[in-house]
Design a protein around this motif. Structure first.
Motif, PDB file in Angstrom:
ATOM      1  N   LEU A 263       0.829  -1.209   0.000  1.00 51.62           N
ATOM      2  CA  LEU A 263       0.000   0.000   0.000  1.00 51.62           C
ATOM      3  C   LEU A 263       0.865   1.262   0.000  1.00 51.62           C
ATOM      4  N   LEU A 264       2.028   1.178   0.669  1.00 51.11           N
ATOM      5  CA  LEU A 264       2.893   2.361   0.760  1.00 51.11           C
ATOM      6  C   LEU A 264       3.771   2.549  -0.475  1.00 51.11           C
ATOM      7  N   GLU A 265       3.692   1.607  -1.403  1.00 48.43           N
ATOM      8  CA  GLU A 265       4.490   1.742  -2.634  1.00 48.43           C
ATOM      9  C   GLU A 265       3.786   2.607  -3.673  1.00 48.43           C
ATOM     10  N   THR A 266       2.482   2.787  -3.511  1.00 46.41           N
ATOM     11  CA  THR A 266       1.686   3.492  -4.525  1.00 46.41           C
ATOM     12  C   THR A 266       1.017   4.700  -3.894  1.00 46.41           C
ATOM     13  N   ASP A 267       0.920   5.799  -4.648  1.00 47.05           N
ATOM     14  CA  ASP A 267       0.194   6.973  -4.140  1.00 47.05           C
ATOM     15  C   ASP A 267      -1.209   6.565  -3.710  1.00 47.05           C
ATOM     16  N   ASN A 268      -1.660   7.112  -2.591  1.00 47.70           N
ATOM     17  CA  ASN A 268      -2.989   6.779  -2.066  1.00 47.70           C
ATOM     18  C   ASN A 268      -3.737   8.091  -1.862  1.00 47.70           C
ATOM     19  N   ILE A 269      -4.269   8.602  -2.964  1.00 51.13           N
ATOM     20  CA  ILE A 269      -4.917   9.923  -2.913  1.00 51.13           C
ATOM     21  C   ILE A 269      -6.244   9.897  -3.678  1.00 51.13           C
ATOM     22  N   VAL A 270      -7.085  10.865  -3.371  1.00 51.16           N
ATOM     23  CA  VAL A 270      -8.413  10.954  -3.989  1.00 51.16           C
ATOM     24  C   VAL A 270      -8.271  11.194  -5.498  1.00 51.16           C
ATOM     25  N   GLY A 271      -9.027  10.433  -6.301  1.00 49.96           N
ATOM     26  CA  GLY A 271      -8.976  10.577  -7.759  1.00 49.96           C
ATOM     27  C   GLY A 271      -9.532  11.931  -8.203  1.00 49.96           C
ATOM     28  N   GLU A 272      -9.021  12.421  -9.334  1.00 46.77           N
ATOM     29  CA  GLU A 272      -9.419  13.765  -9.798  1.00 46.77           C
ATOM     30  C   GLU A 272     -10.919  13.878 -10.066  1.00 46.77           C
ATOM     31  N   GLN A 273     -11.508  12.793 -10.564  1.00 46.94           N
ATOM     32  CA  GLN A 273     -12.936  12.837 -10.912  1.00 46.94           C
ATOM     33  C   GLN A 273     -13.831  12.384  -9.755  1.00 46.94           C
ATOM     34  N   ALA A 274     -13.215  11.999  -8.645  1.00 47.42           N
ATOM     35  CA  ALA A 274     -14.001  11.344  -7.592  1.00 47.42           C
ATOM     36  C   ALA A 274     -14.935  12.318  -6.876  1.00 47.42           C
ATOM     37  N   GLN A 275     -16.051  11.801  -6.443  1.00 44.81           N
ATOM     38  CA  GLN A 275     -16.957  12.551  -5.574  1.00 44.81           C
ATOM     39  C   GLN A 275     -16.364  12.483  -4.161  1.00 44.81           C
ATOM     40  N   THR A 276     -16.302  13.636  -3.484  1.00 44.13           N
ATOM     41  CA  THR A 276     -15.610  13.613  -2.200  1.00 44.13           C
ATOM     42  C   THR A 276     -16.332  14.490  -1.161  1.00 44.13           C
ATOM     43  N   PHE A 277     -15.595  14.939  -0.119  1.00 43.98           N
ATOM     44  CA  PHE A 277     -16.208  15.682   0.983  1.00 43.98           C
ATOM     45  C   PHE A 277     -17.008  16.893   0.522  1.00 43.98           C
ATOM     46  N   ALA A 278     -16.504  17.583  -0.523  1.00 45.04           N
ATOM     47  CA  ALA A 278     -17.142  18.840  -0.942  1.00 45.04           C
ATOM     48  C   ALA A 278     -18.620  18.607  -1.247  1.00 45.04           C
ATOM     49  N   ALA A 279     -18.935  17.456  -1.838  1.00 41.75           N
ATOM     50  CA  ALA A 279     -20.329  17.163  -2.199  1.00 41.75           C
ATOM     51  C   ALA A 279     -21.208  17.033  -0.958  1.00 41.75           C
ATOM     52  N   LEU A 280     -20.581  16.852   0.199  1.00 44.87           N
ATOM     53  CA  LEU A 280     -21.331  16.665   1.441  1.00 44.87           C
ATOM     54  C   LEU A 280     -21.208  17.889   2.348  1.00 44.87           C
ATOM     55  N   GLY A 281     -20.554  18.934   1.843  1.00 46.59           N
ATOM     56  CA  GLY A 281     -20.421  20.171   2.624  1.00 46.59           C
ATOM     57  C   GLY A 281     -19.476  20.036   3.806  1.00 46.59           C
ATOM     58  N   ILE A 282     -18.441  19.191   3.668  1.00 47.34           N
ATOM     59  CA  ILE A 282     -17.494  18.977   4.782  1.00 47.34           C
ATOM     60  C   ILE A 282     -16.107  19.443   4.350  1.00 47.34           C
ATOM     61  N   GLU A 283     -15.445  20.217   5.229  1.00 52.17           N
ATOM     62  CA  GLU A 283     -14.043  20.569   4.994  1.00 52.17           C
ATOM     63  C   GLU A 283     -13.185  19.673   5.861  1.00 52.17           C
ATOM     64  N   PRO A 284     -12.474  18.728   5.253  1.00 53.45           N
ATOM     65  CA  PRO A 284     -11.733  17.775   6.079  1.00 53.45           C
ATOM     66  C   PRO A 284     -10.499  18.402   6.726  1.00 53.45           C
ATOM     67  N   ARG A 285     -10.030  17.750   7.790  1.00 52.74           N
ATOM     68  CA  ARG A 285      -8.822  18.222   8.484  1.00 52.74           C
ATOM     69  C   ARG A 285      -7.556  17.711   7.788  1.00 52.74           C
ATOM     70  N   ASP A 286      -6.411  18.156   8.311  1.00 53.78           N
ATOM     71  CA  ASP A 286      -5.121  17.783   7.721  1.00 53.78           C
ATOM     72  C   ASP A 286      -4.264  17.085   8.780  1.00 53.78           C
ATOM     73  N   LEU A 287      -3.583  16.016   8.377  1.00 56.34           N
ATOM     74  CA  LEU A 287      -2.740  15.279   9.322  1.00 56.34           C
ATOM     75  C   LEU A 287      -1.591  16.128   9.862  1.00 56.34           C
TER      76      LEU A 287
END
Ligand SMILES: NC(=O)c1ccc[n+]([C@@H]2O[C@H](COP(=O)([O-])OP(=O)(O)OC[C@H]3O[C@@H](n4cnc5c(N)ncnc54)[C@H](OP(=O)(O)O)[C@@H]3O)[C@@H](O)[C@H]2O)c1
Length: 295
Positions: A263-287
């Motif tokens: 899992l750590l060998e490959t980027d693990n990030i939200v896809g460009e076309q993906a539906q994400t927090f914004a569609a739910l009105g949530i601003e996520p936090r940062d590690l």
């Protein structure tokens, strides 16, 4: 609120517990379905929480857990195959069982998977998660699939492992530490799932990552900065990590598994076309903020 009674499979886990608490605070009657009783107490809950002992490998247990519910959530996990438990049994067969029984009973379903699922992955875990998603979609086309990135929050495994690095005389990096990650706060994912249930969303896929995309080496540096220690950081090839994880596999609770290395060998990030927090009105936090300020 459209959902009143929700069965949360895996409702005692790191993510499931947060969702159970969030739903109970909002007035839901929550059925927690897991093999072991968890201690979930929500002081200001206006809803209720009941526990139903459930093994998701057992069709009768699943039916009993779903009895009386309007919606179901599958937040069950298995990260290491042991004690006769296989990824196939939990992530594919049980996921399909829950989806089939939920569909037959006319219940909505939220199925938790993960960013980066891939039927061609080298990792048996990632392949099983992908097969599980496919099985859920075929069985329950209205199900919502939620794919979080690596989770962080109080007492999580990921940021704890980063903090532990500060105690080492030399810090070994995964490869050159260049893999890009988008860790997401567990409470933000629980909030997203609660809103999916409350808004009656169906037939969608959400990819949920935190507000920051970071290279692994930058997260290590932030954890070391927060601890005020700066031991040397040494790149270690992934082939060596795979070999080490194969040796550790004999332990009852290996601190590192082959699937985690992959899992750590490959980027693990939200896809460009993906539906994400914004569609739910949530601003996520940062590690990064969590590592430096603890929230
Ligand atoms: N943690 C992360 O960084 C991360 C990242 C991406 C995606 N996810 C996904 O998020 C979901 C939740 O993960 P988590 O980290 O919260 O998992 P977790 O803390 O390991 O919790 C797993 C839950 O599943 C239950 N469970 C396991 N086997 C079961 C069985 N046979 N029957 C019934 N319940 C069973 C456990 O309770 P009992 O053992 O008592 O049964 C527990 O409630 C999973 O789908 C996971 O793949 C997690």
């Amino acid at each position: 609120m459209t959902t009143q009674r929700v069965t949360v499979f895996g409702g005692t886990g790191f993510l499931g517990r947060r969702l159970v608490e969030r739903l109970a605070r909002a007035g839901c009657a929550v059925i927690v379905a897991a093999r072991h009783d968890g201690e979930i107490a929500v002081p200001d809950a206006s809803g209720t929480i009941v526990f139903r002992r459930t093994d998701v490998r057992d069709a009768d247990d699943v039916a009993a857990a779903l009895d009386g519910a309007d919606a179901a959530v599958n937040a069950v996990s298995l990260y290491v195959e042991r004690h006769g438990l296989s990824f196939e049994a939990i992530h594919v067969d049980a996921a399909a069982r829950i989806a089939r029984q939920a569909a037959e009973a006319g219940l909505r379903l939220v199925h938790v998977s993960g960013i980066g699922v891939d039927t061609r992955s080298d990792s048996a875990y990632v392949r099983a998660r992908a097969a599980g998603e496919n099985a859920v979609r075929q069985t329950h086309p209205d199900a919502v699939v939620v794919r979080p990135s690596v989770l962080f929050g109080p007492d999580d495994a990921f940021s704890s492992s980063l903090r532990m690095l500060a105690r080492l005389p030399v810090v070994p990096l995964f490869g050159r530490g260049e893999t890009r990650l988008q860790p997401v706060h567990v409470d933000d994912v629980a909030e997203a799932m609660a809103r999916i249930l409350e808004r009656g969303i169906t037939g969608a896929t959400f990819e949920l990552g935190g507000s920051g995309v970071h290279r692994y080496r930058d997260l290590v540096r932030a954890a070391l900065d927060a601890a005020g220690r700066h031991p040397p950081r040494v790149p270690v090839p992934f082939a060596l990590w795979r070999a080490l994880s194969a040796l550790l596999a004999v332990l009852p609770s290996p601190p590192l598994t082959r699937d985690q290395v992959i899992l750590l060998e490959t980027d693990n990030i939200v896809g460009e076309q993906a539906q994400t927090f914004a569609a739910l009105g949530i601003e996520p936090r940062d590690l990064l903020r969590f590592l430096t300020q603890g929230r």
